[in-house]
Scaffold this motif. Structure first.
Motif, PDB file in Angstrom:
ATOM      1  N   LEU A   1       0.813  -1.217   0.000  1.00 15.45           N
ATOM      2  CA  LEU A   1       0.000   0.000   0.000  1.00 15.45           C
ATOM      3  C   LEU A   1       0.842   1.261   0.000  1.00 15.45           C
ATOM      4  CD1 LEU A   1      -2.601  -1.095   2.645  1.00 15.45           C
ATOM      5  CD2 LEU A   1      -3.009  -0.869   0.218  1.00 15.45           C
ATOM      6  N   ASN A   2       2.112   1.132   0.425  1.00 18.42           N
ATOM      7  CA  ASN A   2       3.044   2.271   0.378  1.00 18.42           C
ATOM      8  C   ASN A   2       2.520   3.462   1.189  1.00 18.42           C
ATOM      9  OD1 ASN A   2       5.495   3.152  -0.406  1.00 18.42           O
ATOM     10  ND2 ASN A   2       4.867   3.891  -2.397  1.00 18.42           N
ATOM     11  N   LEU A   3       2.101   3.191   2.445  1.00 22.53           N
ATOM     12  CA  LEU A   3       1.521   4.243   3.276  1.00 22.53           C
ATOM     13  C   LEU A   3       2.535   4.762   4.279  1.00 22.53           C
ATOM     14  CD1 LEU A   3      -1.870   2.639   4.286  1.00 22.53           C
ATOM     15  CD2 LEU A   3      -1.586   4.597   2.808  1.00 22.53           C
ATOM     16  N   ASP A   4       2.293   5.981   4.744  1.00 19.68           N
ATOM     17  CA  ASP A   4       3.082   6.572   5.810  1.00 19.68           C
ATOM     18  C   ASP A   4       2.188   6.606   7.052  1.00 19.68           C
ATOM     19  OD1 ASP A   4       4.861   9.709   6.335  1.00 19.68           O
ATOM     20  OD2 ASP A   4       5.300   7.658   6.939  1.00 19.68           O
ATOM     21  N   ILE A   5       2.316   5.613   7.912  1.00 20.50           N
ATOM     22  CA  ILE A   5       1.376   5.455   9.045  1.00 20.50           C
ATOM     23  C   ILE A   5       1.928   6.132  10.284  1.00 20.50           C
ATOM     24  CG2 ILE A   5       0.112   3.802  10.443  1.00 20.50           C
ATOM     25  CD1 ILE A   5       0.411   1.804   8.269  1.00 20.50           C
ATOM     26  N   ASN A   6       1.046   6.885  10.987  1.00 21.44           N
ATOM     27  CA  ASN A   6       1.387   7.474  12.279  1.00 21.44           C
ATOM     28  C   ASN A   6       0.726   6.682  13.384  1.00 21.44           C
ATOM     29  OD1 ASN A   6       2.701   9.670  11.106  1.00 21.44           O
ATOM     30  ND2 ASN A   6       0.748  10.706  10.801  1.00 21.44           N
ATOM     31  N   TYR A   7       1.056   7.029  14.624  1.00 17.12           N
ATOM     32  CA  TYR A   7       0.417   6.339  15.742  1.00 17.12           C
ATOM     33  C   TYR A   7      -1.033   6.767  15.902  1.00 17.12           C
ATOM     34  CZ  TYR A   7       0.593  10.365  18.879  1.00 17.12           C
ATOM     35  OH  TYR A   7       0.410  11.583  19.461  1.00 17.12           O
ATOM     36  N   THR A   8      -1.456   7.867  15.235  1.00 20.26           N
ATOM     37  CA  THR A   8      -2.834   8.324  15.346  1.00 20.26           C
ATOM     38  C   THR A   8      -3.768   7.622  14.359  1.00 20.26           C
ATOM     39  OG1 THR A   8      -2.173  10.144  13.931  1.00 20.26           O
ATOM     40  CG2 THR A   8      -2.401  10.610  16.258  1.00 20.26           C
ATOM     41  N   ASP A   9      -3.226   6.831  13.414  1.00 21.62           N
ATOM     42  CA  ASP A   9      -4.093   6.121  12.465  1.00 21.62           C
ATOM     43  C   ASP A   9      -4.610   4.856  13.114  1.00 21.62           C
ATOM     44  OD1 ASP A   9      -1.696   6.891   9.857  1.00 21.62           O
ATOM     45  OD2 ASP A   9      -3.341   8.090  10.690  1.00 21.62           O
ATOM     46  N   ILE A  10      -5.638   5.017  13.979  1.00 23.20           N
ATOM     47  CA  ILE A  10      -6.060   3.887  14.811  1.00 23.20           C
ATOM     48  C   ILE A  10      -6.836   2.865  14.014  1.00 23.20           C
ATOM     49  CG2 ILE A  10      -7.089   3.261  16.996  1.00 23.20           C
ATOM     50  CD1 ILE A  10      -7.339   6.316  17.378  1.00 23.20           C
ATOM     51  N   MET A  11      -7.543   3.291  12.976  1.00 24.77           N
ATOM     52  CA  MET A  11      -8.325   2.355  12.181  1.00 24.77           C
ATOM     53  C   MET A  11      -7.432   1.275  11.577  1.00 24.77           C
ATOM     54  SD  MET A  11     -11.720   3.140  11.676  1.00 24.77           S
ATOM     55  CE  MET A  11     -11.833   2.867  13.385  1.00 24.77           C
ATOM     56  N   ILE A  12      -6.191   1.652  11.234  1.00 25.75           N
ATOM     57  CA  ILE A  12      -5.260   0.678  10.663  1.00 25.75           C
ATOM     58  C   ILE A  12      -4.578  -0.105  11.784  1.00 25.75           C
ATOM     59  CG2 ILE A  12      -3.150   0.434   9.318  1.00 25.75           C
ATOM     60  CD1 ILE A  12      -3.987   3.033   7.871  1.00 25.75           C
ATOM     61  N   ILE A  13      -4.175   0.596  12.827  1.00 22.57           N
ATOM     62  CA  ILE A  13      -3.396  -0.051  13.888  1.00 22.57           C
ATOM     63  C   ILE A  13      -4.253  -1.047  14.653  1.00 22.57           C
ATOM     64  CG2 ILE A  13      -2.291   0.396  16.100  1.00 22.57           C
ATOM     65  CD1 ILE A  13      -1.244   2.998  14.864  1.00 22.57           C
ATOM     66  N   SER A  14      -5.556  -0.728  14.852  1.00 21.60           N
ATOM     67  CA  SER A  14      -6.406  -1.615  15.650  1.00 21.60           C
ATOM     68  C   SER A  14      -6.645  -2.939  14.956  1.00 21.60           C
ATOM     69  CB  SER A  14      -7.740  -0.946  15.930  1.00 21.60           C
ATOM     70  OG  SER A  14      -8.378  -0.620  14.719  1.00 21.60           O
ATOM     71  N   GLN A  15      -6.417  -3.005  13.650  1.00 28.09           N
ATOM     72  CA  GLN A  15      -6.578  -4.281  12.946  1.00 28.09           C
ATOM     73  C   GLN A  15      -5.487  -5.265  13.312  1.00 28.09           C
ATOM     74  OE1 GLN A  15      -7.044  -3.858   8.716  1.00 28.09           O
ATOM     75  NE2 GLN A  15      -8.156  -1.937   9.007  1.00 28.09           N
ATOM     76  N   PHE A  16      -4.358  -4.752  13.797  1.00 30.32           N
ATOM     77  CA  PHE A  16      -3.241  -5.633  14.155  1.00 30.32           C
ATOM     78  C   PHE A  16      -3.197  -5.921  15.640  1.00 30.32           C
ATOM     79  CE2 PHE A  16      -1.382  -5.947  10.073  1.00 30.32           C
ATOM     80  CZ  PHE A  16      -1.716  -4.772   9.426  1.00 30.32           C
TER      81      PHE A  16
ATOM     82  N   GLU B   1     -20.361   1.466  12.971  1.00 32.66           N
ATOM     83  CA  GLU B   1     -20.542   1.339  11.517  1.00 32.66           C
ATOM     84  C   GLU B   1     -19.288   1.777  10.778  1.00 32.66           C
ATOM     85  OE1 GLU B   1     -25.103   2.669  12.315  1.00 32.66           O
ATOM     86  OE2 GLU B   1     -23.524   4.099  11.830  1.00 32.66           O
ATOM     87  N   GLU B   2     -18.664   2.862  11.275  1.00 29.71           N
ATOM     88  CA  GLU B   2     -17.438   3.340  10.625  1.00 29.71           C
ATOM     89  C   GLU B   2     -16.350   2.289  10.722  1.00 29.71           C
ATOM     90  OE1 GLU B   2     -16.880   7.000  12.783  1.00 29.71           O
ATOM     91  OE2 GLU B   2     -17.341   8.168  10.995  1.00 29.71           O
ATOM     92  N   ARG B   3     -16.267   1.632  11.893  1.00 29.97           N
ATOM     93  CA  ARG B   3     -15.223   0.624  12.084  1.00 29.97           C
ATOM     94  C   ARG B   3     -15.443  -0.568  11.181  1.00 29.97           C
ATOM     95  NH1 ARG B   3     -15.678   0.024  18.398  1.00 29.97           N
ATOM     96  NH2 ARG B   3     -16.027   2.216  18.733  1.00 29.97           N
ATOM     97  N   GLU B   4     -16.720  -0.949  11.010  1.00 31.58           N
ATOM     98  CA  GLU B   4     -16.988  -2.112  10.146  1.00 31.58           C
ATOM     99  C   GLU B   4     -16.779  -1.768   8.684  1.00 31.58           C
ATOM    100  OE1 GLU B   4     -20.827  -3.848  10.944  1.00 31.58           O
ATOM    101  OE2 GLU B   4     -20.356  -3.917  13.066  1.00 31.58           O
ATOM    102  N   ALA B   5     -17.096  -0.525   8.313  1.00 32.81           N
ATOM    103  CA  ALA B   5     -17.010  -0.146   6.904  1.00 32.81           C
ATOM    104  C   ALA B   5     -15.572   0.067   6.452  1.00 32.81           C
ATOM    105  CB  ALA B   5     -17.800   1.142   6.669  1.00 32.81           C
ATOM    106  N   PHE B   6     -14.648   0.254   7.400  1.00 27.03           N
ATOM    107  CA  PHE B   6     -13.256   0.526   7.038  1.00 27.03           C
ATOM    108  C   PHE B   6     -12.653  -0.702   6.387  1.00 27.03           C
ATOM    109  CE2 PHE B   6      -9.931   3.556   7.463  1.00 27.03           C
ATOM    110  CZ  PHE B   6      -8.761   2.835   7.477  1.00 27.03           C
ATOM    111  N   PRO B   7     -11.936  -0.564   5.277  1.00 30.25           N
ATOM    112  CA  PRO B   7     -11.366  -1.739   4.607  1.00 30.25           C
ATOM    113  C   PRO B   7     -10.295  -2.417   5.443  1.00 30.25           C
ATOM    114  CG  PRO B   7     -10.600   0.260   3.572  1.00 30.25           C
ATOM    115  CD  PRO B   7     -11.654   0.664   4.523  1.00 30.25           C
ATOM    116  N   LYS B   8     -10.275  -3.746   5.378  1.00 25.31           N
ATOM    117  CA  LYS B   8      -9.318  -4.519   6.175  1.00 25.31           C
ATOM    118  C   LYS B   8      -8.105  -4.861   5.327  1.00 25.31           C
ATOM    119  CE  LYS B   8     -12.226  -4.820   9.646  1.00 25.31           C
ATOM    120  NZ  LYS B   8     -13.031  -3.678   9.253  1.00 25.31           N
ATOM    121  N   LEU B   9      -6.970  -4.989   6.002  1.00 27.11           N
ATOM    122  CA  LEU B   9      -5.723  -5.187   5.278  1.00 27.11           C
ATOM    123  C   LEU B   9      -5.374  -6.655   5.098  1.00 27.11           C
ATOM    124  CD1 LEU B   9      -3.673  -2.402   7.003  1.00 27.11           C
ATOM    125  CD2 LEU B   9      -4.691  -2.331   4.772  1.00 27.11           C
ATOM    126  N   PHE B  10      -5.931  -7.543   5.951  1.00 25.54           N
ATOM    127  CA  PHE B  10      -5.658  -8.968   5.798  1.00 25.54           C
ATOM    128  C   PHE B  10      -6.849  -9.749   6.330  1.00 25.54           C
ATOM    129  CE2 PHE B  10      -4.948 -10.297  10.189  1.00 25.54           C
ATOM    130  CZ  PHE B  10      -4.755  -9.087  10.819  1.00 25.54           C
TER     131      PHE B  10
END
Lengths: 168, 202
Positions: free
Chosen positions: A84-99, B159-168
């Motif tokens: 994805l070639n992203l520049d992630i900060n610690y504030t990007d919680i939507m991405i971080i919470s997935q891990f 809803e926002e959390r569910e709608a967000f695309p997942k990476l894996f």
């Protein structure tokens, strides 16, 4: 060869042979037939009704089947974050919470599929997001008092930010 | 004619500004606050003419420091008597007086002359949002925050959390963990405590 060296080499020989025997017994067990399919996403549910506790492993479809980001994969097979070639900060919680798993632990590298440098970067970002107080619901479970994993020092009450990110 | 008179009154007036210090760095916000206290934001500024404004700072208790500085930064104090030197860590000072850290940072950012105590008298600090009414009535304008307040996980809706695309996606043969709710966890803890007390009685 000295007596101690001989003793150690014998010990190794015995322990390796024991391990080999154990492995053989395990493979023997694996040859049994299965009634249900083994490769399926599942969740474990535990119920207690009076004296009886039932532990059920229910097979479910992945809740995020249709939501995985599709990227045109070139010849190089990159990890989910590198491609994805992203520049992630610690504030990007939507991405971080997935891990972060539901029990508060970091998703292992074998499951998330990240490469080693990205996994190390993600661990650091998760730590920063936790100390900044951005993911209150994803903290580890309440452990018994004897061995609490979360320290409650007095300075942890106060707000923290990290330098590189926040500049208006 | 009358309009020019009012315009002159407006330029010479001493305005009261409000600043919210929640999640802000005390050192960087002190530099901005000092600008308004000295009057450097006005075209009529001169260091010797008394054109500074009042600044009311709220939520000083919720100020944010970088990384480990709450634990590692020390504030020094000297009473000028024998054995009068002492050091306190930032969090200890903040516990004792939640307005002191911003006071010290504004003092450090101000002009290093005899006009500085006069500036500090025009600075009003409050640890929370409890401000007396007579001071609230004076406030007419707001100073913008320097740092963006980050959004927490709870601020997003389900809803926002569910709608967000997942990476894996989860691999096959993976067991999903279901987090127990707070109520269930507390019930279990209560049961364990009752069982312990029953054992002790026996």
């Amino acid at each position: 060869m000295s007596a101690t060296m001989r003793f150690i080499s014998n010990l190794h020989r015995i322990s390796f042979s024991l391990l080999r025997m154990q492995k053989e017994s395990v493979t023997l067990k694996k040859r049994f037939l299965h009634s249900t399919s083994t490769l399926y996403l599942r969740e474990v549910i535990q119920k207690t009704e009076g004296n009886v506790t039932t532990v059920e492993g229910r097979m479910i479809d992945s809740p995020r089947k249709d939501q995985v980001l599709k990227v045109d994969d070139t010849d190089k097979k990159l990890c989910p974050l590198c491609r994805l070639n992203l520049d992630i900060n610690y504030t990007d919680i939507m991405i971080i919470s997935q891990f972060v798993q539901e029990d508060g632990e970091v998703v292992p590298r074998q499951i998330s599929g990240l490469c080693y440098p990205q996994h190390a970067r993600m661990k650091k970002l998760i730590h920063e997001a936790h100390t900044a107080g951005l993911m209150q619901n994803l903290r580890p479970h309440i452990y018994p008092k004897e061995y609490s994993q979360m320290s409650d020092h007095a300075w942890k009450k106060y707000n923290v930010y990290y330098h590189d990110v926040i500049d208006d | 004619m009358a309009h020019n008179r009012v315009v002159q009154w407006n330029t010479m007036a001493r305005t009261w500004w409000l600043f919210d210090a929640k999640y802000q760095c005390p050192l960087r916000s002190a530099e901005k606050i000092c600008m308004y206290l000295e009057g450097r934001h006005k075209p009529v500024y001169h260091p010797l003419s008394d054109v500074g404004d009042h600044v009311v700072v709220i939520n000083t208790r919720h100020v944010a420091m970088v990384d480990d500085l709450w634990r590692k930064h020390h504030y020094e104090h000297d009473t000028r008597y024998a054995r009068g030197k002492s050091k306190t860590t930032a969090w200890k000072l903040h516990e004792a007086d939640p307005t002191k850290i911003i006071y010290k940072s504004v003092f450090r950012a101000g002009p290093k002359n005899l006009l500085r105590p006069n500036l500090m008298r025009r600075l009003h600090l409050y640890p929370d949002e409890d401000v007396p009414e007579d001071i609230l009535g004076n406030i007419s304008d707001v100073i913008r925050q320097i740092q963006v307040v980050p959004k927490t996980f709870e601020d997003y809706t389900d809803e926002e959390r569910e709608a967000f695309p997942k990476l894996f996606d989860w691999p096959e043969d993976h067991v999903l963990f279901k987090r127990k709710t707070l109520e269930e966890q507390l019930k279990e803890i209560e049961k364990e405590q009752l069982a312990e007390e029953a054992k002790k009685k026996k």
